[in-house]
Design an enzyme around this catalytic site. Structure first.
Site, PDB file in Angstrom:
ATOM      1  N   SER A   1      -5.126  91.869  21.506  1.00 44.48           N
ATOM      2  CA  SER A   1      -3.767  92.011  22.116  1.00 44.48           C
ATOM      3  C   SER A   1      -2.826  92.315  21.058  1.00 44.48           C
ATOM      4  O   SER A   1      -2.641  91.614  20.016  1.00 44.48           O
ATOM      5  CB  SER A   1      -3.496  90.779  22.816  1.00 44.48           C
ATOM      6  OG  SER A   1      -2.181  90.738  23.177  1.00 44.48           O
TER       7      SER A   1
ATOM      8  N   ASP B   1     -10.133  84.138  18.572  1.00 39.15           N
ATOM      9  CA  ASP B   1      -9.439  85.114  19.494  1.00 39.15           C
ATOM     10  C   ASP B   1      -8.567  84.241  20.075  1.00 39.15           C
ATOM     11  O   ASP B   1      -8.256  83.202  20.148  1.00 39.15           O
ATOM     12  CB  ASP B   1     -10.600  85.373  20.490  1.00 39.15           C
ATOM     13  CG  ASP B   1     -10.268  86.154  21.865  1.00 39.15           C
ATOM     14  OD1 ASP B   1      -9.458  87.203  21.752  1.00 39.15           O
ATOM     15  OD2 ASP B   1     -10.580  85.559  23.053  1.00 39.15           O
TER      16      ASP B   1
ATOM     17  N   ARG C   1      -6.028  97.352  26.031  1.00 43.25           N
ATOM     18  CA  ARG C   1      -5.317  97.550  27.180  1.00 43.25           C
ATOM     19  C   ARG C   1      -5.872  99.057  27.859  1.00 43.25           C
ATOM     20  O   ARG C   1      -6.058  99.299  28.929  1.00 43.25           O
ATOM     21  CB  ARG C   1      -3.879  97.568  26.717  1.00 43.25           C
ATOM     22  CG  ARG C   1      -2.787  97.762  27.864  1.00 43.25           C
ATOM     23  CD  ARG C   1      -1.315  97.726  27.550  1.00 43.25           C
ATOM     24  NE  ARG C   1      -1.038  96.763  26.394  1.00 43.25           N
ATOM     25  CZ  ARG C   1       0.125  96.657  25.600  1.00 43.25           C
ATOM     26  NH1 ARG C   1       0.931  97.530  25.792  1.00 43.25           N
ATOM     27  NH2 ARG C   1       0.255  95.721  24.847  1.00 43.25           N
TER      28      ARG C   1
ATOM     29  N   ASP D   1      -6.611  85.229  23.701  1.00 39.91           N
ATOM     30  CA  ASP D   1      -6.750  85.146  25.037  1.00 39.91           C
ATOM     31  C   ASP D   1      -7.617  84.434  25.765  1.00 39.91           C
ATOM     32  O   ASP D   1      -8.924  84.863  25.363  1.00 39.91           O
ATOM     33  CB  ASP D   1      -6.548  86.417  25.851  1.00 39.91           C
ATOM     34  CG  ASP D   1      -5.210  87.290  25.390  1.00 39.91           C
ATOM     35  OD1 ASP D   1      -3.959  86.545  25.475  1.00 39.91           O
ATOM     36  OD2 ASP D   1      -5.239  88.362  25.226  1.00 39.91           O
TER      37      ASP D   1
ATOM     38  N   ILE E   1     -11.360  93.415  25.662  1.00 39.58           N
ATOM     39  CA  ILE E   1     -11.161  94.820  25.563  1.00 39.58           C
ATOM     40  C   ILE E   1      -9.554  95.407  25.573  1.00 39.58           C
ATOM     41  O   ILE E   1      -8.676  94.681  26.215  1.00 39.58           O
ATOM     42  CB  ILE E   1     -11.760  95.506  27.011  1.00 39.58           C
ATOM     43  CG1 ILE E   1     -13.346  95.187  27.256  1.00 39.58           C
ATOM     44  CG2 ILE E   1     -11.731  97.119  26.742  1.00 39.58           C
ATOM     45  CD1 ILE E   1     -14.135  95.295  26.055  1.00 39.58           C
TER      46      ILE E   1
ATOM     47  N   ASP F   1     -14.006  83.707  24.016  1.00 34.92           N
ATOM     48  CA  ASP F   1     -14.355  83.421  25.195  1.00 34.92           C
ATOM     49  C   ASP F   1     -14.983  84.888  25.993  1.00 34.92           C
ATOM     50  O   ASP F   1     -15.221  84.751  27.198  1.00 34.92           O
ATOM     51  CB  ASP F   1     -13.090  83.078  26.149  1.00 34.92           C
ATOM     52  CG  ASP F   1     -12.076  84.163  26.391  1.00 34.92           C
ATOM     53  OD1 ASP F   1     -11.983  85.120  25.311  1.00 34.92           O
ATOM     54  OD2 ASP F   1     -11.559  84.352  27.539  1.00 34.92           O
TER      55      ASP F   1
HETATM   56  C1  BG6 Z   1      -7.464  90.924  24.696  1.00 41.40           C
HETATM   57  C2  BG6 Z   1      -7.670  90.291  26.103  1.00 41.40           C
HETATM   58  O1  BG6 Z   1      -7.295  89.609  24.085  1.00 41.40           O
HETATM   59  O2  BG6 Z   1      -6.243  91.692  24.652  1.00 41.40           O
HETATM   60  C3  BG6 Z   1      -7.550  91.564  27.038  1.00 41.40           C
HETATM   61  O3  BG6 Z   1      -8.866  89.591  26.338  1.00 41.40           O
HETATM   62  C4  BG6 Z   1      -6.540  92.559  26.649  1.00 41.40           C
HETATM   63  O4  BG6 Z   1      -7.968  91.406  28.550  1.00 41.40           O
HETATM   64  C5  BG6 Z   1      -6.299  92.742  25.415  1.00 41.40           C
HETATM   65  O5  BG6 Z   1      -6.677  93.758  27.659  1.00 41.40           O
HETATM   66  C6  BG6 Z   1      -5.069  93.802  24.942  1.00 41.40           C
HETATM   67  O6  BG6 Z   1      -3.798  93.069  25.371  1.00 41.40           O
HETATM   68  P1  BG6 Z   1      -2.516  93.548  25.406  1.00 41.40           P
HETATM   69  O7  BG6 Z   1      -1.649  92.251  25.365  1.00 41.40           O
HETATM   70  O8  BG6 Z   1      -2.259  94.279  23.829  1.00 41.40           O
HETATM   71  O9  BG6 Z   1      -2.496  94.492  26.420  1.00 41.40           O
HETATM   72 MG    MG Z   2     -10.545  86.326  24.816  1.00 39.63          MG
END
Ligand code: BG6
Ligand code: MG
Length: 224
Positions: free
Chosen positions: A119, A10, A50, A12, A48, A173
């Site tokens: 993300s 993962d 965005r 973030d 989760i 995490d």
């Molecule tokens: C995940 C994070 O890795 O990515 C979430 O834990 C976040 O908090 C999600 O909302 C989406 O990320 P992004 O950068 O596409 O907005």
């Molecule tokens: Mg994470």
């Protein structure tokens, strides 16, 4: 003996502390909408997407039906703009403790590396951190039909690595992330509070404890 051939990360909160930046950006956006979120609620946003995070915040503030789809897209975009400002300054110094050694030790042993992050900013962050070349593959979250805790992102990572689930471990995490790894039949490592991550096969309090030898020992000795 079982042999570890792939590690699926993962991003973030595991590779770098961008989970904190997501929290700051969401908290500001929520405040502007008259909703107050705290760290406990934020645990439910980790891992989760965005769009789904925004829905959860609006639902929490009991205003989900007050916004049209267009307004929700604009709010999600607004959060991302603030988030981008925060992550733009990232450098290799922002790698969490132990991560660079884990990545390079694994590479030296011929273990393949994948990124399984929800993300859409994943590739940009890996570049900022200077580690993009260490990864064999990155799952594109925009093609997923279901987000974590659904196992899809980890199943795809295994396929992209050309390995099987029993040959891999996943590191997360987030509660939703650990559930997703487990549902993909992959050995799960949780980094953070064991209250939140108790379903992980192996739980560590922080990334500095993520040592390859230690991980191999746990992986090899666990019946799976
Ligand atoms: C995940 C994070 O890795 O990515 C979430 O834990 C976040 O908090 C999600 O909302 C989406 O990320 P992004 O950068 O596409 O907005
Ligand atoms: Mg994470």
């Amino acid at each position: 003996m079982k042999k570890l051939k792939g590690i699926i990360f993962d991003l973030d909160g595991v590779i770098t502390d961008s989970a904190e930046y997501h929290y700051v950006a969401w908290k500001n956006l929520a405040n502007n909408l008259g909703i107050d979120i705290d760290r406990k609620f934020n645990e439910k946003l980790k891992g989760i997407s965005r769009e789904d995070s925004l829905e959860r915040i609006l639902e929490y503030g009991k205003v989900l039906n007050d916004y049209s789809d267009d307004e929700k897209s604009r709010l999600a975009e607004q959060k991302n703009e603030e988030y981008l400002k925060l992550i733009k300054q990232m450098t290799a110094d922002d790698l969490l403790p132990g991560i660079y050694n884990l990545l390079t030790d694994a590479k030296a042993k011929g273990i393949k590396l994948a990124l399984a992050s929800a993300s859409k900013n994943g590739p940009f962050i890996l570049e900022r951190l200077g580690i993009e070349k260490l990864f064999d593959t990155i799952v594109d979250p925009s093609i997923l039909s279901a987000g974590k805790p659904d196992p899809e992102i980890f199943i795809r990572a295994v396929q992209q690595l050309d390995l099987s689930p029993e040959e891999c471990i996943g590191i997360e995490d987030a509660e939703a992330g650990v559930k997703a790894i487990n549902a993909a039949n992959i050995f799960s490592i949780g980094v953070g509070s064991s209250d939140v991550l108790h379903e992980a096969n192996y739980c560590l309090t922080n990334t500095s404890k993520l040592k390859l030898d230690n991980i191999l020992e746990q992986f090899e000795s666990t019946m799976f």
